[in-house]
Scaffold this motif. Structure first.
Motif, short mmCIF file in Angstrom:
data_model
loop_
_atom_site.label_atom_id
_atom_site.label_comp_id
_atom_site.label_asym_id
_atom_site.label_seq_id
_atom_site.Cartn_x
_atom_site.Cartn_y
_atom_site.Cartn_z
N GLU A 42 0.82 -1.22 0.00
CA GLU A 42 0.00 0.00 0.00
C GLU A 42 0.85 1.26 0.00
O GLU A 42 0.37 2.35 -0.32
CB GLU A 42 -0.94 0.01 1.21
CG GLU A 42 -2.10 -0.97 1.13
CD GLU A 42 -1.67 -2.39 1.48
OE1 GLU A 42 -0.64 -2.53 2.19
OE2 GLU A 42 -2.34 -3.34 1.05
N ILE A 43 2.11 1.13 0.40
CA ILE A 43 3.01 2.30 0.45
C ILE A 43 3.59 2.53 -0.94
O ILE A 43 4.37 1.71 -1.44
CB ILE A 43 4.13 2.09 1.49
CG1 ILE A 43 3.54 1.99 2.90
CG2 ILE A 43 5.14 3.24 1.42
CD1 ILE A 43 4.56 1.68 3.98
N THR A 44 3.22 3.62 -1.56
CA THR A 44 3.65 3.90 -2.93
C THR A 44 4.66 5.03 -3.04
O THR A 44 5.24 5.25 -4.10
CB THR A 44 2.42 4.24 -3.81
OG1 THR A 44 1.75 5.37 -3.23
CG2 THR A 44 1.47 3.05 -3.88
N GLU A 45 4.86 5.78 -1.95
CA GLU A 45 5.89 6.82 -1.94
C GLU A 45 6.48 6.94 -0.54
O GLU A 45 5.81 6.67 0.46
CB GLU A 45 5.33 8.16 -2.40
CG GLU A 45 4.23 8.72 -1.53
CD GLU A 45 3.76 10.09 -2.02
OE1 GLU A 45 4.41 10.66 -2.92
OE2 GLU A 45 2.76 10.59 -1.49
N THR A 46 7.73 7.33 -0.50
CA THR A 46 8.44 7.43 0.78
C THR A 46 7.90 8.59 1.60
O THR A 46 7.70 9.69 1.08
CB THR A 46 9.95 7.60 0.54
OG1 THR A 46 10.46 6.39 -0.04
CG2 THR A 46 10.68 7.88 1.83
N LYS A 47 7.70 8.32 2.88
CA LYS A 47 7.20 9.34 3.79
C LYS A 47 8.01 9.26 5.09
O LYS A 47 8.27 8.18 5.60
CB LYS A 47 5.71 9.10 4.09
CG LYS A 47 5.11 10.08 5.09
CD LYS A 47 3.64 9.74 5.37
CE LYS A 47 3.06 10.66 6.44
NZ LYS A 47 1.64 10.32 6.75
#
Length: 317
Positions: A42-47
């Motif tokens: 579900e994680i599509t971009e670094t945060k």
């Protein structure tokens, strides 16, 4: 997609230079930054965020963890796509305080990337020598990154494109250390501009002799050798000139025969007492520090710190 675990990375702070060992010597300290990384489809971009919910003290472009993470893949696994992550940080090291906050971020990012790489493509993971070489070159200050990675006292050098060379020693338990951190930031880049482009031969010989005293201290553990070993003529006098707010304290410590050195480029000072004298000298030391810093109107933190003999710690959840 390979399932990646939650990865917790803890990196110690560092004190570089240690007096005469400019760009050569560093010590890992028992103060740590913690980084918790989570991966999922579900994680599509670094945060990145702070675990306590406060705003980040840096911009995304200044995020050295992410920069180091992506640089690792560019170097060692260019055909792989670096999986995005969510990171929660607990920062105990002050930014631009001379205690290795940048090195901790770099070590965390590169260590994370290697652990991810192992699970995606184990055969092409770099050797330890290749990894430490890249780690040393990334920031250009192996006296910060290598102690953070390895723990302990580290003497590291690389000249004219040669492979990094280093050795590691345990810091003697017979010495008690304290950190004084004035609440103002110092940029390493700006601090380096205060240094001369050339040094006189006598000052170079002076520093070489003091590095010898450091080695004798690490071997024989005599506090007198450490006091000699902390003397420096190549960076401390330029970074703590008579106009510096830290000069009165440095002068007081010198007159009292108390060992100290600028931690990295500052503004933190690392202060040393012989452990067996703690009961008789610690209270007086705290009084002197408080008197000088309060008199100068400078907010500060003063705390005892132990050396870190382990280096980076990695846990999987």
């Amino acid at each position: 997609m390979v399932r990646l675990p939650k990865i917790l990375i803890q990196v110690p702070g560092t004190s570089a230079n240690l007096g005469p060992g400019f760009d050569l010597m560093g010590l890992a300290l028992g103060i740590h930054n913690e980084f918790e990384f989570q991966f999922s489809k579900e994680i599509t971009e670094t945060k990145t965020e702070l675990k306590n919910g406060n705003p980040l003290p840096f911009t995304k472009k200044e995020d050295l963890v992410e920069e180091a993470y992506r640089s690792y893949f560019s170097k060692f696994a260019p055909k792989l796509i670096a999986p995005p992550y969510h990171c929660k940080m607990t920062l105990s090291l002050p930014l631009k305080g001379g205690l290795g906050s940048s090195a901790s971020a770099i070590v965390a990012g590169l260590s994370l990337a290697r652990e991810v790489h192992k699970r995606l493509e184990k055969e092409s993971v770099p050797s330890e020598q290749e990894f430490t070489q890249f780690l040393a070159e990334f920031e250009g200050h192996p006296d910060n990154t290598l102690p953070a990675y390895l723990g302990g006292f580290v003497f590291a050098y690389s000249t004219f494109g040669e492979p990094i060379r280093y050795f590691r020693k345990k810091f003697p338990s017979s010495v008690a250390m304290f950190i004084l951190t004035p609440e103002f930031a110092v940029s390493t880049e700006e601090s380096r501009k205060t240094l001369p482009k050339n040094y006189v031969t006598a000052d170079v010989i002076f520093n070489l002799s003091r590095i010898g005293a450091w080695m004798h201290f690490l071997d024989k553990r005599k506090f007198g050798d450490l006091l000699v070993g902390l003397e420096d003529k190549m960076h401390t006098p330029y970074r703590i000139p008579s106009s510096s707010p830290l000069f009165p304290l440095a002068d007081t410590l010198k007159q009292e025969g108390i060992g100290y050195c600028l931690s990295g480029s500052g503004p933190s000072l690392l202060i040393f007492l012989e452990r067996k004298t703690l009961k008789s000298k610690q209270i007086e030391l705290e009084k002197k520090v408080t008197q000088v810093m309060t008199g100068a109107g400078i907010p500060f933190q003063f705390r005892r710190v132990k050396p870190d003999g382990i280096g980076v710690r990695i846990q999987f959840k």
